[in-house]
Design an enzyme around this catalytic site. Sequence first.
Site, PDB file in Angstrom:
ATOM      1  N   ALA A  75      57.981  22.029  55.236  1.00 21.77           N
ATOM      2  CA  ALA A  75      56.876  21.119  55.590  1.00 21.77           C
ATOM      3  C   ALA A  75      56.024  21.719  56.705  1.00 21.77           C
ATOM      4  CB  ALA A  75      57.440  19.758  56.015  1.00 21.77           C
ATOM      5  N   GLY A  76      56.012  23.048  56.780  1.00 24.61           N
ATOM      6  CA  GLY A  76      55.220  23.738  57.811  1.00 24.61           C
ATOM      7  C   GLY A  76      53.752  23.774  57.427  1.00 24.61           C
ATOM      8  N   ASN A  77      53.047  24.761  57.949  1.00 25.17           N
ATOM      9  CA  ASN A  77      51.596  24.830  57.734  1.00 25.17           C
ATOM     10  C   ASN A  77      51.225  24.857  56.260  1.00 25.17           C
ATOM     11  OD1 ASN A  77      50.905  24.791  60.445  1.00 25.17           O
ATOM     12  ND2 ASN A  77      51.052  27.013  60.651  1.00 25.17           N
TER      13      ASN A  77
ATOM     14  N   GLY B 273      53.261  24.367  53.467  1.00 24.63           N
ATOM     15  CA  GLY B 273      53.875  23.298  52.660  1.00 24.63           C
ATOM     16  C   GLY B 273      53.161  21.968  52.850  1.00 24.63           C
TER      17      GLY B 273
ATOM     18  N   ASP C  61      62.297  19.561  54.662  1.00 24.85           N
ATOM     19  CA  ASP C  61      62.388  20.628  55.669  1.00 24.85           C
ATOM     20  C   ASP C  61      63.756  20.533  56.345  1.00 24.85           C
ATOM     21  OD1 ASP C  61      59.892  22.369  57.097  1.00 24.85           O
ATOM     22  OD2 ASP C  61      61.728  22.207  58.292  1.00 24.85           O
TER      23      ASP C  61
ATOM     24  N   ARG D   4      55.926  36.978  59.017  1.00 24.77           N
ATOM     25  CA  ARG D   4      56.334  38.178  59.756  1.00 24.77           C
ATOM     26  C   ARG D   4      55.823  38.110  61.204  1.00 24.77           C
ATOM     27  NH1 ARG D   4      56.412  44.488  58.484  1.00 24.77           N
ATOM     28  NH2 ARG D   4      55.691  44.001  56.407  1.00 24.77           N
TER      29      ARG D   4
ATOM     30  N   ASN E 110      64.098  35.636  54.929  1.00 22.69           N
ATOM     31  CA  ASN E 110      63.517  34.744  53.916  1.00 22.69           C
ATOM     32  C   ASN E 110      64.330  34.721  52.620  1.00 22.69           C
ATOM     33  OD1 ASN E 110      61.618  33.953  55.698  1.00 22.69           O
ATOM     34  ND2 ASN E 110      59.861  34.847  54.653  1.00 22.69           N
TER      35      ASN E 110
ATOM     36  N   ASP F 292      44.747  35.528  46.551  1.00 17.28           N
ATOM     37  CA  ASP F 292      44.003  36.781  46.707  1.00 17.28           C
ATOM     38  C   ASP F 292      42.686  36.734  45.928  1.00 17.28           C
ATOM     39  OD1 ASP F 292      46.050  37.792  48.290  1.00 17.28           O
ATOM     40  OD2 ASP F 292      47.128  38.648  46.579  1.00 17.28           O
TER      41      ASP F 292
ATOM     42  N   ARG G 139      40.165  34.670  47.741  1.00 18.59           N
ATOM     43  CA  ARG G 139      39.569  35.447  48.841  1.00 18.59           C
ATOM     44  C   ARG G 139      38.548  36.449  48.291  1.00 18.59           C
ATOM     45  NH1 ARG G 139      45.280  35.759  52.141  1.00 18.59           N
ATOM     46  NH2 ARG G 139      44.893  33.887  53.378  1.00 18.59           N
TER      47      ARG G 139
ATOM     48  N   HIS H 236      51.334  41.121  45.998  1.00 25.50           N
ATOM     49  CA  HIS H 236      50.634  40.259  46.972  1.00 25.50           C
ATOM     50  C   HIS H 236      50.826  40.841  48.374  1.00 25.50           C
ATOM     51  CE1 HIS H 236      49.102  36.719  48.932  1.00 25.50           C
ATOM     52  NE2 HIS H 236      50.267  36.372  49.428  1.00 25.50           N
TER      53      HIS H 236
HETATM   54  N1  APR Z   1      65.021  24.756  54.055  1.00 23.53           N
HETATM   55  C1  APR Z   1      63.902  24.018  54.208  1.00 23.53           C
HETATM   56  N2  APR Z   1      62.918  24.348  55.061  1.00 23.53           N
HETATM   57  C2  APR Z   1      63.084  25.449  55.784  1.00 23.53           C
HETATM   58  C3  APR Z   1      64.222  26.278  55.672  1.00 23.53           C
HETATM   59  C4  APR Z   1      65.225  25.881  54.739  1.00 23.53           C
HETATM   60  N3  APR Z   1      66.333  26.590  54.568  1.00 23.53           N
HETATM   61  N4  APR Z   1      64.075  27.319  56.525  1.00 23.53           N
HETATM   62  C5  APR Z   1      62.893  27.171  57.143  1.00 23.53           C
HETATM   63  N5  APR Z   1      62.293  26.035  56.710  1.00 23.53           N
HETATM   64  C6  APR Z   1      61.019  25.466  57.109  1.00 23.53           C
HETATM   65  C7  APR Z   1      60.750  25.566  58.603  1.00 23.53           C
HETATM   66  O1  APR Z   1      61.456  24.587  59.336  1.00 23.53           O
HETATM   67  C8  APR Z   1      59.235  25.384  58.663  1.00 23.53           C
HETATM   68  O2  APR Z   1      58.867  24.031  58.882  1.00 23.53           O
HETATM   69  O3  APR Z   1      59.939  26.186  56.514  1.00 23.53           O
HETATM   70  C9  APR Z   1      58.772  25.838  57.260  1.00 23.53           C
HETATM   71  C10 APR Z   1      57.843  27.046  57.312  1.00 23.53           C
HETATM   72  O4  APR Z   1      56.677  26.640  57.929  1.00 23.53           O
HETATM   73  P1  APR Z   1      55.827  27.564  58.936  1.00 23.53           P
HETATM   74  O5  APR Z   1      56.721  28.191  59.932  1.00 23.53           O
HETATM   75  O6  APR Z   1      54.670  26.723  59.418  1.00 23.53           O
HETATM   76  O7  APR Z   1      55.311  28.753  58.007  1.00 23.53           O
HETATM   77  P2  APR Z   1      54.071  28.696  57.000  1.00 23.53           P
HETATM   78  O8  APR Z   1      52.861  29.225  57.671  1.00 23.53           O
HETATM   79  O9  APR Z   1      54.008  27.379  56.332  1.00 23.53           O
HETATM   80  O10 APR Z   1      54.516  29.821  55.952  1.00 23.53           O
HETATM   81  C11 APR Z   1      55.603  29.605  55.088  1.00 23.53           C
HETATM   82  O11 APR Z   1      54.638  30.796  53.262  1.00 23.53           O
HETATM   83  O12 APR Z   1      52.644  31.962  53.170  1.00 23.53           O
HETATM   84  C12 APR Z   1      54.029  32.065  53.335  1.00 23.53           C
HETATM   85  O13 APR Z   1      54.314  34.025  54.758  1.00 23.53           O
HETATM   86  C13 APR Z   1      54.411  32.628  54.696  1.00 23.53           C
HETATM   87  O14 APR Z   1      56.729  32.962  54.146  1.00 23.53           O
HETATM   88  C14 APR Z   1      55.817  32.135  54.824  1.00 23.53           C
HETATM   89  C15 APR Z   1      55.763  30.762  54.130  1.00 23.53           C
END
Ligand code: APR
Length: 312
Positions: free
Chosen positions: A8-10, A12, A32, A82, A95, A148, A151, A175
């Site tokens: 549920a990060g940026n 998601g 998450d 990264r 990852n 891509d 973009r 990618h």
């Molecule tokens: N199960 C569920 N959620 C998880 C787990 C897991 N095992 N491990 C990490 N997370 C959650 C984190 O808690 C975080 O909220 O994944 C989320 C990732 O969010 P961000 O850190 O904001 O990263 P984001 O910018 O969303 O990128 C996520 O997408 O574009 C790709 O390179 C990017 O690999 C990255 C992914």
Amino acid sequence: MKITVIGAGNVGATCANVMAQKELASELVLLDIKEGFAEGKALDIMQTASLLGFNTRVIGVTNDYSKTAGSDVVVVTSGIPRKPGMTREELIGTNAGIVKDVAANILKFSPNAIIVVISNPMDTMTYLTLKATGLPKNKVIGMGGILDSARFDTYLSLALGVPSSEVQGTVIGGHGDTTMIPLTRFATYNGIPASTLLSADELNKVVSDTMVGGATLTKLLGTSAWYAPGAAGAALVESIVRDEKKVFPCCVSLDGEYGQKDICIGVPVVIGKNGCEKIIDMKLNSDEQAAFNKSADAVRSMNGVLKELNIL
Ligand code: APR
């Protein structure tokens, strides 16, 4: 339709937000591992429903996969971007561990789901998801080429001075900044080849801006992008749940197509209710095929790290 977004990060949360606004599902689950995080994001999205006029029910959960049961589509965004000083192997290792675990949980509760992979390195995470789940190859799809290509469209439209919606750019291959292949020969402005409207220098700049598109944003933001990746993921899911049969460049498993086997990499495909319904042969010329083979070599060497780390 029921859709789950893992992470549920940026990316998601943005993807979930776009899908809710488009009403792609009656129920959308955001999951998450961070306690309360998905619940908070889900509530925030739900509270825009009366303002924006949608009826999707958005539910947030902390690592409770039972709430994702029976999902038709699951989008995987969990993982870390990264960080400075981090090696490629470290990123894959971290990852891959997350994605493998997530894939097993998805399969347990939603055995019929189509899985959309966004986590990076996306080509390797798609390959891992396919191998770890044993799902048929039409059901595991990586999103990277859509982003891509969006973009590529942006930079084409800026160079041409025309709306983005009027240009058609396709990016195939891996990618990654050095593995993606923006196909200039196929880039058009409503059917007119972009190469007849732009000079070679202008077109080369469009290509190089596209290839560093993600890195440019990471430099500006201090972390990787989310609006375009989230929207690209939602476009892919939309074509599945509405059975639109749209053609998108996506990361899928190849079995001899484009001269490659045992790899997931970006090629144009038809996306419908069965996931990847067809791989389209673009009849690459020899230069394009050579670039594709080089890109496949780079992706294959990334996949090799999964074996080195005993993840596959
Ligand atoms: N199960 C569920 N959620 C998880 C787990 C897991 N095992 N491990 C990490 N997370 C959650 C984190 O808690 C975080 O909220 O994944 C989320 C990732 O969010 P961000 O850190 O904001 O990263 P984001 O910018 O969303 O990128 C996520 O997408 O574009 C790709 O390179 C990017 O690999 C990255 C992914």
